[in-house]
Design an enzyme around this catalytic site. Structure first.
Site, PDB file in Angstrom:
ATOM      1  N   LYS A  58     -45.278  66.538  12.418  1.00  0.00           N
ATOM      2  CA  LYS A  58     -45.329  65.092  12.672  1.00  0.00           C
ATOM      3  C   LYS A  58     -46.763  64.668  12.997  1.00  0.00           C
ATOM      4  O   LYS A  58     -47.248  63.645  12.511  1.00  0.00           O
ATOM      5  CB  LYS A  58     -44.372  64.720  13.817  1.00  0.00           C
ATOM      6  CG  LYS A  58     -42.911  64.781  13.383  1.00  0.00           C
ATOM      7  CD  LYS A  58     -41.928  64.653  14.542  1.00  0.00           C
ATOM      8  CE  LYS A  58     -40.504  64.898  14.009  1.00  0.00           C
ATOM      9  NZ  LYS A  58     -39.475  64.921  15.048  1.00  0.00           N
ATOM     10  N   GLN A 102     -38.584  64.965  21.245  1.00  0.00           N
ATOM     11  CA  GLN A 102     -38.105  65.994  20.321  1.00  0.00           C
ATOM     12  C   GLN A 102     -36.840  66.639  20.891  1.00  0.00           C
ATOM     13  O   GLN A 102     -36.850  67.144  22.012  1.00  0.00           O
ATOM     14  CB  GLN A 102     -39.219  67.037  20.105  1.00  0.00           C
ATOM     15  CG  GLN A 102     -38.912  68.056  19.042  1.00  0.00           C
ATOM     16  CD  GLN A 102     -38.812  67.430  17.645  1.00  0.00           C
ATOM     17  OE1 GLN A 102     -39.634  66.604  17.257  1.00  0.00           O
ATOM     18  NE2 GLN A 102     -37.801  67.808  16.900  1.00  0.00           N
ATOM     19  N   ASP A 125     -37.201  56.736  16.595  1.00  0.00           N
ATOM     20  CA  ASP A 125     -36.129  57.594  16.065  1.00  0.00           C
ATOM     21  C   ASP A 125     -34.834  56.804  15.903  1.00  0.00           C
ATOM     22  O   ASP A 125     -33.912  57.259  15.227  1.00  0.00           O
ATOM     23  CB  ASP A 125     -35.868  58.776  17.023  1.00  0.00           C
ATOM     24  CG  ASP A 125     -36.573  60.057  16.586  1.00  0.00           C
ATOM     25  OD1 ASP A 125     -36.975  60.145  15.403  1.00  0.00           O
ATOM     26  OD2 ASP A 125     -36.716  60.960  17.424  1.00  0.00           O
TER      27      ASP A 125
END
Ligand code: NDP
Length: 293
Positions: A58, A102, A125
Protein backbone atom coordinates in the site's frame (compact mmCIF):
# COMPACT_ATOMS: atom_id res chain seq x y z
CA UNK A 1 -9.30 -8.04 -23.04
CA UNK A 2 -7.46 -11.25 -23.91
CA UNK A 3 -9.03 -14.10 -25.87
CA UNK A 4 -7.57 -17.38 -24.59
CA UNK A 5 -8.81 -19.27 -27.63
CA UNK A 6 -10.18 -21.83 -25.19
CA UNK A 7 -13.40 -20.23 -24.04
CA UNK A 8 -13.40 -17.39 -21.57
CA UNK A 9 -11.96 -13.95 -22.07
CA UNK A 10 -9.54 -13.08 -19.31
CA UNK A 11 -10.36 -10.01 -17.26
CA UNK A 12 -6.87 -8.67 -16.68
CA UNK A 13 -6.82 -6.97 -13.28
CA UNK A 14 -3.25 -5.75 -13.68
CA UNK A 15 -4.08 -4.00 -16.94
CA UNK A 16 -7.30 -2.43 -15.62
CA UNK A 17 -5.52 -1.34 -12.45
CA UNK A 18 -2.85 0.37 -14.56
CA UNK A 19 -5.49 2.26 -16.56
CA UNK A 20 -7.45 3.30 -13.47
CA UNK A 21 -4.29 4.47 -11.71
CA UNK A 22 -3.26 6.55 -14.74
CA UNK A 23 -6.68 8.23 -14.78
CA UNK A 24 -6.67 8.94 -11.05
CA UNK A 25 -3.09 10.22 -11.21
CA UNK A 26 -4.51 13.16 -13.17
CA UNK A 27 -6.80 13.88 -10.22
CA UNK A 28 -3.79 13.77 -7.88
CA UNK A 29 -2.07 16.29 -10.15
CA UNK A 30 -5.11 18.60 -9.96
CA UNK A 31 -5.09 18.34 -6.16
CA UNK A 32 -1.37 19.13 -6.07
CA UNK A 33 -1.99 22.19 -8.25
CA UNK A 34 -4.59 23.26 -5.68
CA UNK A 35 -1.99 22.84 -2.91
CA UNK A 36 -3.31 19.54 -1.52
CA UNK A 37 -1.23 16.37 -1.38
CA UNK A 38 -3.53 13.44 -0.60
CA UNK A 39 -2.40 11.66 2.59
CA UNK A 40 -3.05 8.15 3.87
CA UNK A 41 -2.26 6.85 7.36
CA UNK A 42 -2.02 3.11 7.91
CA UNK A 43 -2.17 1.59 11.37
CA UNK A 44 -0.75 -1.86 11.89
CA UNK A 45 -0.83 -3.77 15.17
CA UNK A 46 1.25 -6.90 15.73
CA UNK A 47 3.64 -8.81 13.51
CA UNK A 48 1.40 -10.74 11.12
CA UNK A 49 3.71 -11.29 8.12
CA UNK A 50 0.87 -11.11 5.56
CA UNK A 51 -0.31 -7.80 7.03
CA UNK A 52 3.24 -6.43 6.87
CA UNK A 53 3.40 -7.28 3.14
CA UNK A 54 -0.02 -5.70 2.46
CA UNK A 55 1.05 -2.52 4.25
CA UNK A 56 4.34 -2.38 2.34
CA UNK A 57 2.44 -2.75 -0.96
CA UNK A 58 0.00 0.00 0.00
CA UNK A 59 2.83 2.38 0.90
CA UNK A 60 4.57 1.71 -2.42
CA UNK A 61 1.35 2.17 -4.41
CA UNK A 62 0.76 5.50 -2.65
CA UNK A 63 4.23 6.71 -3.47
CA UNK A 64 3.88 5.66 -7.14
CA UNK A 65 0.73 7.74 -7.63
CA UNK A 66 1.86 10.74 -5.55
CA UNK A 67 -0.03 10.13 -2.30
CA UNK A 68 1.78 10.87 0.97
CA UNK A 69 1.60 7.93 3.37
CA UNK A 70 2.67 7.18 6.90
CA UNK A 71 2.60 3.95 8.88
CA UNK A 72 1.89 3.75 12.60
CA UNK A 73 3.08 0.40 13.96
CA UNK A 74 2.11 -0.98 17.35
CA UNK A 75 3.34 -4.17 19.06
CA UNK A 76 0.93 -7.12 19.27
CA UNK A 77 0.41 -6.57 23.01
CA UNK A 78 -0.44 -2.90 22.43
CA UNK A 79 -3.06 -1.19 24.49
CA UNK A 80 -6.24 -0.44 22.54
CA UNK A 81 -6.41 3.05 24.04
CA UNK A 82 -3.02 3.94 22.51
CA UNK A 83 -4.36 2.99 19.07
CA UNK A 84 -7.55 4.98 19.67
CA UNK A 85 -5.46 8.01 20.69
CA UNK A 86 -3.40 7.65 17.51
CA UNK A 87 -6.58 7.54 15.39
CA UNK A 88 -7.98 10.60 17.17
CA UNK A 89 -4.83 12.57 16.34
CA UNK A 90 -5.02 11.43 12.70
CA UNK A 91 -8.70 12.42 12.53
CA UNK A 92 -7.63 15.96 13.47
CA UNK A 93 -4.64 16.04 11.11
CA UNK A 94 -5.55 18.06 7.98
CA UNK A 95 -2.72 16.46 5.97
CA UNK A 96 -4.23 13.01 6.41
CA UNK A 97 -7.31 12.34 4.26
CA UNK A 98 -7.57 8.59 4.63
CA UNK A 99 -7.01 6.31 7.64
CA UNK A 100 -7.03 2.55 7.60
CA UNK A 101 -6.43 -0.05 10.24
CA UNK A 102 -4.86 -3.18 8.82
CA UNK A 103 -6.94 -6.18 9.86
CA UNK A 104 -6.88 -8.57 11.61
CA UNK A 105 -6.26 -6.90 14.97
CA UNK A 106 -4.93 -8.96 17.91
CA UNK A 107 -7.65 -10.68 19.98
CA UNK A 108 -7.63 -8.11 22.82
CA UNK A 109 -8.93 -5.47 20.40
CA UNK A 110 -12.60 -4.66 19.76
CA UNK A 111 -12.71 -4.29 15.97
CA UNK A 112 -15.81 -2.13 15.82
CA UNK A 113 -14.63 0.17 18.60
CA UNK A 114 -11.40 0.81 16.70
CA UNK A 115 -12.94 1.15 13.23
CA UNK A 116 -15.74 3.44 14.39
CA UNK A 117 -13.19 5.75 15.99
CA UNK A 118 -12.02 6.67 12.47
CA UNK A 119 -13.69 9.84 11.16
CA UNK A 120 -16.32 8.74 8.61
CA UNK A 121 -14.91 11.05 5.94
CA UNK A 122 -11.45 9.44 6.35
CA UNK A 123 -12.61 5.80 6.48
CA UNK A 124 -11.21 4.86 3.06
CA UNK A 125 -11.74 1.11 3.65
CA UNK A 126 -15.47 1.78 4.08
CA UNK A 127 -15.68 -0.42 7.18
CA UNK A 128 -17.04 2.17 9.65
CA UNK A 129 -20.59 1.22 10.66
CA UNK A 130 -21.86 4.56 9.32
CA UNK A 131 -20.29 3.81 5.95
CA UNK A 132 -21.73 0.29 6.02
CA UNK A 133 -25.18 1.80 6.65
CA UNK A 134 -24.64 4.26 3.81
CA UNK A 135 -23.80 1.37 1.48
CA UNK A 136 -26.88 -0.59 2.58
CA UNK A 137 -29.15 2.38 1.89
CA UNK A 138 -27.62 3.13 -1.51
CA UNK A 139 -25.84 6.32 -0.36
CA UNK A 140 -22.30 5.02 -0.60
CA UNK A 141 -19.60 7.26 0.85
CA UNK A 142 -16.64 4.90 0.41
CA UNK A 143 -17.19 1.54 -1.28
CA UNK A 144 -15.09 -1.23 0.30
CA UNK A 145 -12.05 -1.66 -1.93
CA UNK A 146 -12.30 -5.30 -3.07
CA UNK A 147 -15.95 -5.28 -4.22
CA UNK A 148 -15.43 -1.75 -5.60
CA UNK A 149 -12.59 -3.18 -7.69
CA UNK A 150 -14.81 -6.01 -8.93
CA UNK A 151 -17.48 -3.51 -10.04
CA UNK A 152 -14.86 -1.52 -11.94
CA UNK A 153 -13.66 -4.71 -13.67
CA UNK A 154 -17.21 -5.56 -14.75
CA UNK A 155 -17.79 -2.02 -16.00
CA UNK A 156 -14.51 -1.84 -17.91
CA UNK A 157 -15.66 -4.89 -19.86
CA UNK A 158 -19.16 -3.40 -20.25
CA UNK A 159 -20.63 -6.49 -18.63
CA UNK A 160 -24.34 -5.89 -18.04
CA UNK A 161 -25.42 -6.17 -14.40
CA UNK A 162 -29.03 -5.00 -14.32
CA UNK A 163 -31.48 -7.87 -14.51
CA UNK A 164 -28.70 -10.47 -14.31
CA UNK A 165 -28.55 -13.19 -11.71
CA UNK A 166 -25.46 -12.62 -9.58
CA UNK A 167 -24.37 -15.30 -7.15
CA UNK A 168 -21.89 -14.32 -4.45
CA UNK A 169 -20.24 -17.21 -2.62
CA UNK A 170 -19.05 -15.93 0.78
CA UNK A 171 -20.60 -13.48 3.23
CA UNK A 172 -17.67 -11.77 4.92
CA UNK A 173 -18.05 -8.14 5.94
CA UNK A 174 -15.15 -7.07 3.75
CA UNK A 175 -15.98 -8.96 0.54
CA UNK A 176 -19.14 -11.07 0.26
CA UNK A 177 -21.73 -8.82 1.92
CA UNK A 178 -20.66 -5.49 0.36
CA UNK A 179 -20.24 -7.26 -3.00
CA UNK A 180 -23.82 -8.51 -2.86
CA UNK A 181 -25.10 -5.06 -1.88
CA UNK A 182 -23.23 -3.34 -4.71
CA UNK A 183 -24.56 -5.79 -7.29
CA UNK A 184 -28.06 -5.40 -5.84
CA UNK A 185 -27.77 -1.61 -6.06
CA UNK A 186 -26.99 -1.97 -9.77
CA UNK A 187 -30.14 -3.99 -10.38
CA UNK A 188 -28.84 -7.55 -10.26
CA UNK A 189 -30.91 -10.30 -8.70
CA UNK A 190 -28.54 -11.49 -6.00
CA UNK A 191 -28.12 -14.83 -4.28
CA UNK A 192 -25.64 -15.15 -1.41
CA UNK A 193 -24.21 -18.60 -0.63
CA UNK A 194 -22.22 -19.63 2.41
CA UNK A 195 -20.62 -22.71 3.89
CA UNK A 196 -24.09 -23.67 5.12
CA UNK A 197 -25.66 -23.61 1.64
CA UNK A 198 -27.05 -26.98 0.62
CA UNK A 199 -26.16 -28.05 -2.91
CA UNK A 200 -24.02 -25.04 -3.77
CA UNK A 201 -23.76 -26.07 -7.43
CA UNK A 202 -27.51 -25.70 -7.88
CA UNK A 203 -27.02 -21.95 -7.22
CA UNK A 204 -23.69 -21.35 -8.93
CA UNK A 205 -24.90 -23.07 -12.12
CA UNK A 206 -27.65 -20.47 -12.37
CA UNK A 207 -25.33 -17.48 -12.09
CA UNK A 208 -24.84 -15.03 -14.94
CA UNK A 209 -22.22 -13.38 -12.73
CA UNK A 210 -20.48 -15.59 -10.18
CA UNK A 211 -18.27 -13.97 -7.53
CA UNK A 212 -16.38 -16.36 -5.30
CA UNK A 213 -14.76 -15.25 -2.03
CA UNK A 214 -14.36 -18.26 0.24
CA UNK A 215 -10.64 -18.83 0.73
CA UNK A 216 -11.08 -22.47 -0.37
CA UNK A 217 -8.62 -23.41 -3.13
CA UNK A 218 -10.22 -24.19 -6.49
CA UNK A 219 -13.56 -25.17 -4.94
CA UNK A 220 -15.53 -24.00 -7.99
CA UNK A 221 -15.11 -26.38 -10.94
CA UNK A 222 -16.40 -26.32 -14.50
CA UNK A 223 -19.47 -28.38 -13.62
CA UNK A 224 -20.61 -25.63 -11.24
CA UNK A 225 -20.55 -22.86 -13.84
CA UNK A 226 -23.09 -21.94 -16.52
CA UNK A 227 -21.78 -21.70 -20.05
CA UNK A 228 -20.85 -18.09 -20.84
CA UNK A 229 -21.02 -16.90 -17.20
CA UNK A 230 -18.80 -14.14 -15.83
CA UNK A 231 -16.62 -15.65 -13.11
CA UNK A 232 -14.85 -13.39 -10.65
CA UNK A 233 -12.38 -15.12 -8.35
CA UNK A 234 -11.58 -13.08 -5.25
CA UNK A 235 -9.78 -15.87 -3.41
CA UNK A 236 -6.05 -15.84 -2.79
CA UNK A 237 -4.75 -19.16 -1.50
CA UNK A 238 -1.16 -20.26 -1.07
CA UNK A 239 -0.51 -23.86 -2.05
CA UNK A 240 2.09 -26.08 -0.34
CA UNK A 241 4.52 -25.48 -3.23
CA UNK A 242 4.37 -21.74 -2.53
CA UNK A 243 2.31 -20.80 -5.59
CA UNK A 244 -0.97 -18.89 -5.43
CA UNK A 245 -4.36 -20.02 -6.64
CA UNK A 246 -7.90 -18.77 -6.40
CA UNK A 247 -11.16 -20.27 -5.21
CA UNK A 248 -11.97 -21.20 -8.82
CA UNK A 249 -10.36 -24.02 -10.76
CA UNK A 250 -9.17 -21.64 -13.48
CA UNK A 251 -8.03 -24.21 -16.06
CA UNK A 252 -11.34 -26.07 -16.22
CA UNK A 253 -13.68 -23.11 -15.64
CA UNK A 254 -12.11 -20.95 -18.35
CA UNK A 255 -13.37 -23.52 -20.88
CA UNK A 256 -17.03 -22.87 -20.00
CA UNK A 257 -17.11 -19.29 -18.70
CA UNK A 258 -17.56 -16.20 -20.88
CA UNK A 259 -15.21 -14.09 -18.77
CA UNK A 260 -12.89 -15.07 -15.94
CA UNK A 261 -10.39 -13.36 -13.63
CA UNK A 262 -7.03 -15.07 -13.03
CA UNK A 263 -5.25 -15.46 -9.69
CA UNK A 264 -2.84 -13.80 -9.35
CA UNK A 265 -3.40 -10.79 -11.59
CA UNK A 266 -7.17 -10.51 -11.24
CA UNK A 267 -9.01 -8.91 -8.33
CA UNK A 268 -5.84 -8.50 -6.22
CA UNK A 269 -4.32 -5.54 -8.10
CA UNK A 270 -7.72 -3.82 -8.10
CA UNK A 271 -8.07 -3.80 -4.30
CA UNK A 272 -5.08 -1.54 -3.67
CA UNK A 273 -6.02 0.57 -6.67
CA UNK A 274 -9.44 1.31 -5.20
CA UNK A 275 -7.82 2.23 -1.88
CA UNK A 276 -5.82 4.86 -3.77
CA UNK A 277 -9.02 6.08 -5.46
CA UNK A 278 -10.86 6.34 -2.14
CA UNK A 279 -7.96 8.31 -0.63
CA UNK A 280 -7.94 10.71 -3.58
CA UNK A 281 -11.74 11.04 -3.29
CA UNK A 282 -11.36 11.86 0.41
CA UNK A 283 -8.79 14.56 -0.39
CA UNK A 284 -11.03 16.04 -3.10
CA UNK A 285 -13.94 16.17 -0.66
CA UNK A 286 -11.76 17.79 2.00
CA UNK A 287 -10.66 20.42 -0.53
CA UNK A 288 -14.28 21.07 -1.49
CA UNK A 289 -15.22 21.32 2.20
CA UNK A 290 -17.83 18.60 1.75
CA UNK A 291 -19.64 17.61 4.94
CA UNK A 292 -20.39 13.89 5.19
CA UNK A 293 -22.26 13.69 8.51
P1 NDP B 1 -13.73 -15.11 5.19
O1 NDP B 1 -13.04 -16.32 5.70
O2 NDP B 1 -14.01 -13.97 6.10
O3 NDP B 1 -15.13 -15.57 4.56
C1 NDP B 1 -15.23 -16.70 3.76
C2 NDP B 1 -16.68 -16.91 3.38
O4 NDP B 1 -16.75 -18.03 2.52
C3 NDP B 1 -17.59 -17.21 4.58
O5 NDP B 1 -18.78 -16.47 4.46
C4 NDP B 1 -17.85 -18.71 4.46
O6 NDP B 1 -19.15 -19.10 4.87
C5 NDP B 1 -17.76 -18.91 2.96
N1 NDP B 1 -17.36 -20.29 2.66
C6 NDP B 1 -16.29 -20.97 3.13
N2 NDP B 1 -16.28 -22.22 2.62
C7 NDP B 1 -17.36 -22.31 1.81
C8 NDP B 1 -17.90 -23.34 1.01
N3 NDP B 1 -17.31 -24.55 0.96
N4 NDP B 1 -19.02 -23.10 0.31
C9 NDP B 1 -19.63 -21.88 0.36
N5 NDP B 1 -19.15 -20.84 1.11
C10 NDP B 1 -18.04 -21.07 1.82
O7 NDP B 1 -12.89 -14.66 3.91
P2 NDP B 1 -12.79 -13.24 3.14
O8 NDP B 1 -14.10 -12.87 2.58
O9 NDP B 1 -12.05 -12.28 3.96
O10 NDP B 1 -11.82 -13.69 1.95
C11 NDP B 1 -12.17 -14.70 1.04
C12 NDP B 1 -11.01 -14.97 0.12
O11 NDP B 1 -10.72 -13.78 -0.61
C13 NDP B 1 -9.70 -15.33 0.83
O12 NDP B 1 -9.00 -16.23 -0.01
C14 NDP B 1 -8.96 -14.02 0.90
O13 NDP B 1 -7.55 -14.20 0.94
C15 NDP B 1 -9.37 -13.39 -0.39
N6 NDP B 1 -9.32 -11.94 -0.41
C16 NDP B 1 -8.79 -11.37 -1.53
C17 NDP B 1 -8.75 -10.02 -1.66
C18 NDP B 1 -8.20 -9.46 -2.90
O14 NDP B 1 -7.80 -8.33 -2.92
N7 NDP B 1 -8.19 -10.23 -4.00
C19 NDP B 1 -9.20 -9.13 -0.59
C20 NDP B 1 -9.83 -9.81 0.51
C21 NDP B 1 -9.86 -11.19 0.59
P3 NDP B 1 -19.64 -19.00 6.41
O15 NDP B 1 -19.94 -17.53 6.60
O16 NDP B 1 -20.84 -19.85 6.46
O17 NDP B 1 -18.50 -19.47 7.25
Amino acid sequence: MTDTGAGAQIIDGKEIAKLVRAEWKLRVDRLLQAGVKPGLAVIIVGDNPASAIYVKNKVKACSDIGIYSEVHSFPKDANQQDVLDCIRALNDNPHIHGILVQLPLPPQFENNRVITSIAVEKDVDGFHLYNVGALVTGNTIFAPCTPFGVMVMLDRHAIPIEGRHAVVVGRSNIVGKPMALMLLERGATVTICTSKTRDLAQFTRNADILVVATGKSRMINAGMVKSGAVVIDVGINRLSDGTLCGDVDFDSVKKVAGFITPVPGGVGPMTITMLLCNTILAAERALAGAKIQ
